[in-house]
Design an enzyme around this catalytic site. Structure first.
Site, PDB file in Angstrom:
ATOM      1  N   ASP A 278       0.847  -1.202   0.000  1.00  0.00           N
ATOM      2  CA  ASP A 278       0.000   0.000   0.000  1.00  0.00           C
ATOM      3  C   ASP A 278       0.883   1.253   0.000  1.00  0.00           C
ATOM      4  O   ASP A 278       1.714   1.422   0.887  1.00  0.00           O
ATOM      5  CB  ASP A 278      -0.890  -0.041   1.253  1.00  0.00           C
ATOM      6  CG  ASP A 278      -2.049   0.945   1.182  1.00  0.00           C
ATOM      7  OD1 ASP A 278      -2.038   1.810   0.299  1.00  0.00           O
ATOM      8  OD2 ASP A 278      -2.967   0.831   2.022  1.00  0.00           O
ATOM      9  N   HIS A 372     -10.316  -1.080  -6.765  1.00  0.00           N
ATOM     10  CA  HIS A 372      -9.970   0.123  -5.985  1.00  0.00           C
ATOM     11  C   HIS A 372      -9.042   1.055  -6.762  1.00  0.00           C
ATOM     12  O   HIS A 372      -9.261   2.274  -6.772  1.00  0.00           O
ATOM     13  CB  HIS A 372      -9.328  -0.323  -4.667  1.00  0.00           C
ATOM     14  CG  HIS A 372      -9.004   0.797  -3.733  1.00  0.00           C
ATOM     15  ND1 HIS A 372      -9.975   1.542  -3.091  1.00  0.00           N
ATOM     16  CD2 HIS A 372      -7.807   1.311  -3.327  1.00  0.00           C
ATOM     17  CE1 HIS A 372      -9.388   2.449  -2.317  1.00  0.00           C
ATOM     18  NE2 HIS A 372      -8.074   2.337  -2.452  1.00  0.00           N
TER      19      HIS A 372
HETATM   20  C1  LIG Z   1     -10.292   8.747  -0.587  1.00  0.00           C
HETATM   21  C2  LIG Z   1      -9.170   8.161  -0.825  1.00  0.00           C
HETATM   22  C3  LIG Z   1      -8.788   6.786  -0.433  1.00  0.00           C
HETATM   23  C4  LIG Z   1      -9.197   6.018   0.627  1.00  0.00           C
HETATM   24  C5  LIG Z   1     -10.171   6.370   1.711  1.00  0.00           C
HETATM   25  C6  LIG Z   1      -8.486   4.779   0.532  1.00  0.00           C
HETATM   26  C7  LIG Z   1      -8.590   3.729   1.438  1.00  0.00           C
HETATM   27  C8  LIG Z   1      -7.864   2.527   1.357  1.00  0.00           C
HETATM   28  N1  LIG Z   1      -7.017   2.123   0.375  1.00  0.00           N
HETATM   29  C9  LIG Z   1      -6.504   0.889   0.648  1.00  0.00           C
HETATM   30  C10 LIG Z   1      -5.588   0.139  -0.107  1.00  0.00           C
HETATM   31  C11 LIG Z   1      -4.977   0.551  -1.296  1.00  0.00           C
HETATM   32  N2  LIG Z   1      -5.139   1.754  -1.910  1.00  0.00           N
HETATM   33  C12 LIG Z   1      -4.385   1.787  -3.054  1.00  0.00           C
HETATM   34  C13 LIG Z   1      -4.297   2.837  -3.942  1.00  0.00           C
HETATM   35  C14 LIG Z   1      -4.959   4.067  -3.831  1.00  0.00           C
HETATM   36  N3  LIG Z   1      -5.868   4.427  -2.870  1.00  0.00           N
HETATM   37  C15 LIG Z   1      -6.260   5.729  -3.067  1.00  0.00           C
HETATM   38  C16 LIG Z   1      -7.175   6.459  -2.331  1.00  0.00           C
HETATM   39  C17 LIG Z   1      -7.829   6.021  -1.177  1.00  0.00           C
HETATM   40  N4  LIG Z   1      -7.686   4.813  -0.563  1.00  0.00           N
HETATM   41  C18 LIG Z   1      -5.558   6.187  -4.213  1.00  0.00           C
HETATM   42  C19 LIG Z   1      -5.680   7.596  -4.774  1.00  0.00           C
HETATM   43  C20 LIG Z   1      -4.762   5.168  -4.680  1.00  0.00           C
HETATM   44  C21 LIG Z   1      -3.849   5.204  -5.893  1.00  0.00           C
HETATM   45  C22 LIG Z   1      -4.624   4.863  -7.109  1.00  0.00           C
HETATM   46  C23 LIG Z   1      -3.759   4.932  -8.343  1.00  0.00           C
HETATM   47  O1  LIG Z   1      -3.572   6.033  -8.866  1.00  0.00           O
HETATM   48  O2  LIG Z   1      -3.248   3.905  -8.793  1.00  0.00           O
HETATM   49  C24 LIG Z   1      -3.693   0.545  -3.173  1.00  0.00           C
HETATM   50  C25 LIG Z   1      -2.772   0.130  -4.306  1.00  0.00           C
HETATM   51  C26 LIG Z   1      -1.340   0.490  -4.071  1.00  0.00           C
HETATM   52  C27 LIG Z   1      -1.067   1.956  -4.064  1.00  0.00           C
HETATM   53  O3  LIG Z   1      -0.979   2.602  -5.113  1.00  0.00           O
HETATM   54  O4  LIG Z   1      -0.970   2.499  -2.970  1.00  0.00           O
HETATM   55  C28 LIG Z   1      -4.044  -0.226  -2.076  1.00  0.00           C
HETATM   56  C29 LIG Z   1      -3.581  -1.602  -1.735  1.00  0.00           C
HETATM   57  C30 LIG Z   1      -7.079   0.502   1.885  1.00  0.00           C
HETATM   58  C31 LIG Z   1      -6.798  -0.810   2.573  1.00  0.00           C
HETATM   59  C32 LIG Z   1      -7.906   1.508   2.317  1.00  0.00           C
HETATM   60  C33 LIG Z   1      -8.719   1.615   3.555  1.00  0.00           C
HETATM   61  C34 LIG Z   1      -8.524   0.980   4.648  1.00  0.00           C
HETATM   62 FE   LIG Z   2      -6.580   3.187  -1.342  1.00  0.00          FE
END
Ligand SMILES: C=CC1=C(C)c2cc3[nH]c(cc4nc(cc5[nH]c(cc1n2)c(C)c5CCC(=O)O)C(CCC(=O)O)=C4C)c(C)c3C=C
Ligand SMILES: [Fe+2]
Length: 464
Positions: A278, A372
């Site tokens: 993440d 996601h």
């Molecule tokens: C409002 C924004 C977001 C929330 C709330 C959110 C919660 C959340 N996310 C994960 C796990 C992952 N998120 C990943 C990517 C990712 N997440 C957000 C936004 C929120 N996440 C964005 C903008 C992105 C990047 C998207 C992109 O441009 O590719 C990923 C993938 C790896 C990474 O890029 O970080 C994971 C895994 C959890 C578990 C969670 C709430 C508990």
């Molecule tokens: Fe996320």
């Protein structure tokens, strides 16, 4: 209000003079690749994945005390640790180890704790001003807090423990300690500063999936503490809470953690409690639009927020039992990335850009419509982006056996309406991951820019 002297408020001892022998980290590094880039761009001294060391000696007495507690015979056994102990027994000081000596400056254009990698231990704390506390009291509090943090984060620390000092962090170095301060919307009304209230602090909209606990949401003041040592982080929290006495009281507090530096064999992106890598596709300081996305520009509005940022804080519970029932292939489809190495399902390795337009041989999209990473991507949200800098949390097991665990999600952006808000709106209905999450608390804070020598955080607001 406390009348503690600066030293009495903040003192952390060191024993003898600094030994700046340039000792370097070896083999440590849990920070992710993007975060390492951020740290370097931000001037954080590093060796490999973790900061290069400011070395400070540990006295013979202290080290013998440690050896006594841990078993002197074991510590004296060969290898690097044995050599260090032998030197100390001979009366020679030994350098602080890699993690302890890492130092992130408090002063700078931006507050520390935004672009640096999230530390192994975090405390998020909101305070409310006590009845009768006014703007002058708030200014004095921010002055006390800033002085305390300046001292606690310094590479050179006071030579004697202060009378009040609990000595919890007595032997440790700064351990990458950062403390970041922010103001909640309610602060401005309580201090008569309504005319300085940023538009960007408008309350966040309600989201359909929210299950928010008001008592654990918002607050007049917000403090984010991070350190790579749990005792150093606790000590900072304790010092700040004591310094707040008479002016502000804790409204809520949350404790989080990340992988400990050195726990992985090489620098790599951390994992969350669902087991996913993440943080991969976070904006990086080397991106041309990084500063524009994360920090309020000079000349922005309001003027006192120049160099500052807005932090959205969400305590997001993970429904881990439900998640764990999914086969790994299903979990990967929900995220759009492979669990083992974080590679996008559209192909390549972890840092290969996600190809949202790619189709499998059977005609299905490589990244599912509700994956996601598809729903959260800037490309799906008119370019909206934020810097995510989270801590995991685990607050025990509920009566029914389910873990109260998840993510203390902290998103940084120059404007929440161009960062968190549009993305969360989209995720709220369309994200496959949302079935496994519950947003339980929420806060939005204006985090002013960094300070120069002798200044305190928020001075431009409180004395403007
Ligand atoms: C409002 C924004 C977001 C929330 C709330 C959110 C919660 C959340 N996310 C994960 C796990 C992952 N998120 C990943 C990517 C990712 N997440 C957000 C936004 C929120 N996440 C964005 C903008 C992105 C990047 C998207 C992109 O441009 O590719 C990923 C993938 C790896 C990474 O890029 O970080 C994971 C895994 C959890 C578990 C969670 C709430 C508990
Ligand atoms: Fe996320």
């Amino acid at each position: 209000m406390s009348n503690m002297s600066k030293a009495a408020r903040t003192g952390r001892p060191r024993n003898g003079a600094a030994m700046d022998d340039g000792t370097e980290a070896g083999g440590a590094g849990a920070a992710n690749g993007a975060a390492i880039g951020q740290a370097e761009a931000n001037g954080v001294a590093r060796s490999g994945a973790r900061p290069r060391q400011e070395s400070a000696p540990i006295s013979r007495r202290r080290l013998l005390g440690t050896a006594g507690a841990a078993g002197a015979a074991g510590l004296m056994a060969g290898g690097a640790a044995g050599a260090g102990v032998a030197a100390a027994v001979d009366g020679e000081p030994v350098a602080l180890a890699t993690v302890g000596s890492a130092h992130i400056p408090f002063e700078g254009a931006h507050q520390a704790g935004i672009v640096q990698p999230a530390q192994a231990r975090g405390h998020l704390v909101a305070f409310d001003l006590v009845a009768g506390a006014d703007r002058k009291d708030a200014a004095a509090l921010l002055r006390r807090w800033s002085d305390a943090v300046r001292t606690m984060t310094a590479a050179d620390r006071p030579s004697a423990p202060a009378a009040y000092d609990d000595q919890v962090a007595y032997d440790a170095g700064p351990s990458s300690l950062t403390v970041t301060f922010g103001f909640g919307r309610s602060f401005f009304g309580r201090t008569g500063l309504g005319s300085a209230l940023p538009e960007a602090l408008a309350p966040l909209p309600d989201f359909a999936g929210d299950r928010l606990d008001a008592a654990r949401s918002n607050g007049d003041l917000w403090v984010q503490i991070g350190a790579d040592d749990a005792l150093v982080a606790f000590h900072a929290l304790r010092v700040l809470q004591k310094a707040a006495g008479g002016t502000a009281a804790v409204r809520w507090q949350m404790n989080g953690f990340n992988r400990t530096p050195g726990a992985a064999p090489h620098p790599m992106t951390g994992r969350n409690l669902m087991g996913q890598i993440d943080g991969t596709n976070n904006p990086k300081p080397s991106d041309p639009d990084f500063a524009r996305r994360v920090f309020v520009p000079a000349g922005g509005s309001p003027g006192w927020m120049a160099g500052g940022s807005y932090a959205v804080v969400r305590r997001i519970r993970m429904l881990l039992d439900d998640w764990d029932h999914l086969a790994v292939a299903r979990q990967e489809k929900v995220i759009g990335r492979r669990k083992s190495d974080g590679a996008p399902l559209s192909g390549g390795t972890e840092f290969t850009p996600v190809d949202l337009a790619k189709f499998n041989a059977d005609g299905s999209p490589a990244i599912a419509g509700d994956a996601h990473v598809r729903v959260a991507a800037p490309a799906s949200n008119g370019g909206a982006a934020m810097l995510r800098r989270a801590f995991s949390y685990h607050d025990g097991i509920d009566q029914d056996g389910t873990p109260d665990a998840g993510l203390l999600f902290v998103a940084w952006q120059a404007d929440p309406l161009k960062g968190f808000v549009p993305v969360q709106r989209k995720l709220d209905g369309g994200d496959g991951l949302s079935r496994f999450l519950r947003h339980e608390s929420s806060g939005l804070f204006a985090v002013p820019g960094g300070v120069g020598r002798g200044e305190y955080v928020g001075q431009r607001l409180l004395e403007g």
